[in-house]
Design a protein around this motif. Structure first.
Motif, short mmCIF file in Angstrom:
data_model
loop_
_atom_site.label_atom_id
_atom_site.label_comp_id
_atom_site.label_asym_id
_atom_site.label_seq_id
_atom_site.Cartn_x
_atom_site.Cartn_y
_atom_site.Cartn_z
N MET A 148 -9.85 -8.62 -0.70
CA MET A 148 -8.63 -7.88 -0.97
C MET A 148 -8.75 -6.52 -0.30
SD MET A 148 -5.63 -7.92 -2.45
CE MET A 148 -5.68 -9.22 -3.70
N HIS A 149 -7.77 -6.19 0.56
CA HIS A 149 -7.84 -4.95 1.32
C HIS A 149 -6.43 -4.50 1.69
CE1 HIS A 149 -7.18 -7.93 4.46
NE2 HIS A 149 -6.82 -6.94 5.27
N TYR A 150 -6.33 -3.27 2.19
CA TYR A 150 -5.09 -2.84 2.84
C TYR A 150 -5.46 -2.26 4.20
CZ TYR A 150 -6.06 2.01 1.32
OH TYR A 150 -6.63 3.24 1.11
N ASP A 151 -4.50 -2.23 5.10
CA ASP A 151 -4.79 -1.82 6.48
C ASP A 151 -4.94 -0.31 6.60
OD1 ASP A 151 -4.52 -4.50 6.88
OD2 ASP A 151 -3.12 -4.33 8.55
N ILE A 152 -5.82 0.11 7.49
CA ILE A 152 -6.17 1.51 7.59
C ILE A 152 -4.97 2.39 7.94
CG2 ILE A 152 -6.82 1.38 10.05
CD1 ILE A 152 -9.20 3.26 9.33
N ASP A 153 -3.99 1.83 8.68
CA ASP A 153 -2.83 2.62 9.08
C ASP A 153 -1.62 2.44 8.17
OD1 ASP A 153 -2.28 0.02 9.76
OD2 ASP A 153 -1.65 0.44 11.82
N LEU A 154 -1.79 1.66 7.08
CA LEU A 154 -0.71 1.40 6.11
C LEU A 154 0.58 0.96 6.79
CD1 LEU A 154 -2.66 3.73 4.74
CD2 LEU A 154 -0.90 3.68 2.98
N PRO A 172 1.08 -3.86 -4.55
CA PRO A 172 1.45 -2.54 -4.03
C PRO A 172 0.40 -1.49 -4.39
CG PRO A 172 2.72 -3.05 -6.00
CD PRO A 172 1.92 -4.28 -5.69
N GLN A 173 0.45 -0.36 -3.72
CA GLN A 173 -0.51 0.72 -3.98
C GLN A 173 -0.40 1.26 -5.40
OE1 GLN A 173 -2.85 2.65 -1.85
NE2 GLN A 173 -2.83 0.78 -0.62
N GLY A 209 -0.10 -6.16 -11.54
CA GLY A 209 1.09 -6.92 -11.19
C GLY A 209 1.24 -7.05 -9.69
N GLY A 210 1.45 -8.28 -9.21
CA GLY A 210 1.55 -8.47 -7.77
C GLY A 210 2.40 -9.66 -7.39
N TYR A 211 2.13 -10.21 -6.21
CA TYR A 211 2.96 -11.27 -5.64
C TYR A 211 2.05 -12.35 -5.04
CZ TYR A 211 6.51 -7.57 -5.65
OH TYR A 211 7.37 -6.56 -6.00
N GLU A 225 4.50 -1.59 3.76
CA GLU A 225 3.46 -0.68 4.21
C GLU A 225 2.47 -0.34 3.09
OE1 GLU A 225 5.78 3.53 4.46
OE2 GLU A 225 6.49 1.96 5.82
N GLY A 226 1.20 -0.46 3.42
CA GLY A 226 0.14 -0.11 2.49
C GLY A 226 -0.18 -1.15 1.43
N PHE A 227 0.50 -2.30 1.42
CA PHE A 227 0.23 -3.31 0.39
C PHE A 227 -1.17 -3.89 0.56
CE2 PHE A 227 3.98 -5.18 -2.07
CZ PHE A 227 4.64 -3.97 -2.15
#
Length: 297
Positions: A148-154, A172-173, A209-211, A225-227
C-alpha cells in the motif's frame, strides 16, 4: 468483498463504473470531487485494445532487460525504487505463464524502451493535461502485489489494465491516521495484508474507509491525486499508467517536499543509521497510529 480471519471486513465501497464519459462529466463528477471511477470502454478504439497481451510484449520487447521487484521488506541498503533483480522480458513472460511469482515490473518507461508501442495508444481528452513523457508500465504474476503506497508526486493517475484480472484497493489521504503510515516514506507498514488484514494486530484498520474494484482487460481506473493504492494480480497481466500533475496547491506542496526533501533525508538517514533507521520507522508507524486511535476512541 473479502472477509478476513477475524470475521470482520475492511470498510470498502465499490468504485463506481461507467461505460464511457465526456470530459465534462469526468471533471464534474470525479475530478473536482476527487472520487475514483472505472471507465470500462474508454480504449476500445486503441490498437492496444486488440494487440496488447503478454505474447505481443514478448514479440516487441523480448530481448529487453527489465527491472524486477518483489515483496521483500524494505532494507536500508536498497536505494529509492532500486530493483531487486533483472531479467530478459521473454524469460520473465515465460515465468509469469509457468508459475506464480512475486517478481513484478514497476515503473517501466515504454517510450524510452520501446518507442513503437506509443503508436498503439493515444492520450484521452478528459480535461487534464497528461504528462506525455511518463507513460509507465507494470507487470505481475498470480498473487504478486504492491505494498500500500501513494505516488511521490501525488499525481492524478489513469491506470489502464491489459490481460488478466487485478484487484485494486484505494484510500484517500484523509485516512492516514488509520493506515500505519511509515514516517518519511510513501508506504504503510509492510506486514499488513490488505487483502486479508489481521484486525487483532492492526486494530485501527477497523475504522479506515476506502474503495475496491477488480480490473479486466481494457478497463481504466482513475486514481485521484495522492490516493493510497494497493494492487494485487489475481492472474498474470500488465497495466499502463498515464498521469497529470496534482492540481491542489496543498498536494503540489507535498509533492515538492517529497521529491526535494523527504526522499533525500530518508536516503541520508539510511546511510547514517542503517537498518536501525528502517526499524525505528516501522515501530514509529505503529506507535503513531495507536496513539491517534486512543485519542479517537
Amino acid at each position: 468483498m473479502r472477509y478476513n480471519q477475524t470475521g470482520t471486513e475492511l470498510k470498502l465501497k465499490d468504485i463506481p463504473r461507467v461505460k464511457t464519459l465526456t470530459r465534462e462529466e469526468f471533471i464534474k463528477n470525479y475530478f473536482k470531487p476527487q472520487k475514483p471511477v472505472v471507465i470500462e470502454r474508454l480504449v476500445e478504439d486503441w490498437p492496444a485494445y486488440s494487440k496488447w497481451n503478454l505474447e505481443y510484449m514478448r514479440e516487441v520487447a523480448g530481448d529487453k532487460e527489465v527491472p524486477l521487484y518483489d515483496d521483500r521488506p524494505v532494507d536500508h541498503k536498497d536505494g529509492f525504487n532500486e530493483p531487486h533483480a533483472q531479467m530478459k522480458m521473454a524469460a520473465y513472460i515465460d515465468l509469469l505463464k509457468k508459475e506464480p511469482t512475486r517478481y513484478r515490473i514497476f515503473l517501466w518507461n515504454i517510450l524510452k524502451e520501446i518507442p513503437e508501442l506509443q503508436k498503439d495508444f493515444s492520450y484521452p481528452d478528459l480535461g487534464l493535461r497528461l504528462m506525455k513523457s511518463l507513460p509507465m508500465m507494470f507487470f505481475g504474476g498470480t498473487d504478486s502485489y504492491t505494498f500500500m503506497h501513494y505516488d511521490i508526486d501525488l499525481a492524478n493517475i489513469f491506470h489502464f489494465h491489459f490481460e488478466g484480472k487485478k484487484e485494486c484497493i484505494l484510500f484517500p489521504q484523509t485516512e492516514n491516521k488509520y493506515l500505519y503510515k511509515i514516517p518519511h516514506a510513501l508506504i504503510t507498514h509492510e506486514s499488513i495484508n490488505f487483502s486479508d488484514p489481521d484486525f487483532k494486530k492492526w486494530p485501527a484498520l477497523k475504522n479506515v474507509g476506502g474503495y475496491k474494484t477488480h480490473l479486466d482487460h481494457g478497463e481504466v481506473l482513475y486514481i485521484p491525486e495522492g490516493f493510497w493504492h494497493h494492487m494485487k494480480y489475481i492472474t498474470p497481466g500488465f497495466s499502463m499508467s498515464l498521469r497529470a500533475v496534482a492540481h491542489s496547491p496543498k498536494n503540489l506542496g507535498k509533492a515538492f517536499y517529497n521529491i526535494l526533501v523527504m526522499r533525500n533525508f530518508d536516503n541520508l538517514m539510511r546511510k547514517l543509521r542503517g537498518q536501525k533507521w528502517i526499524d525505528w520507522k516501522n515501530e514509529r508507524a505503529i506507535q503513531n497510529t495507536n496513539k491517534k486511535l486512543k485519542m479517537l476512541s
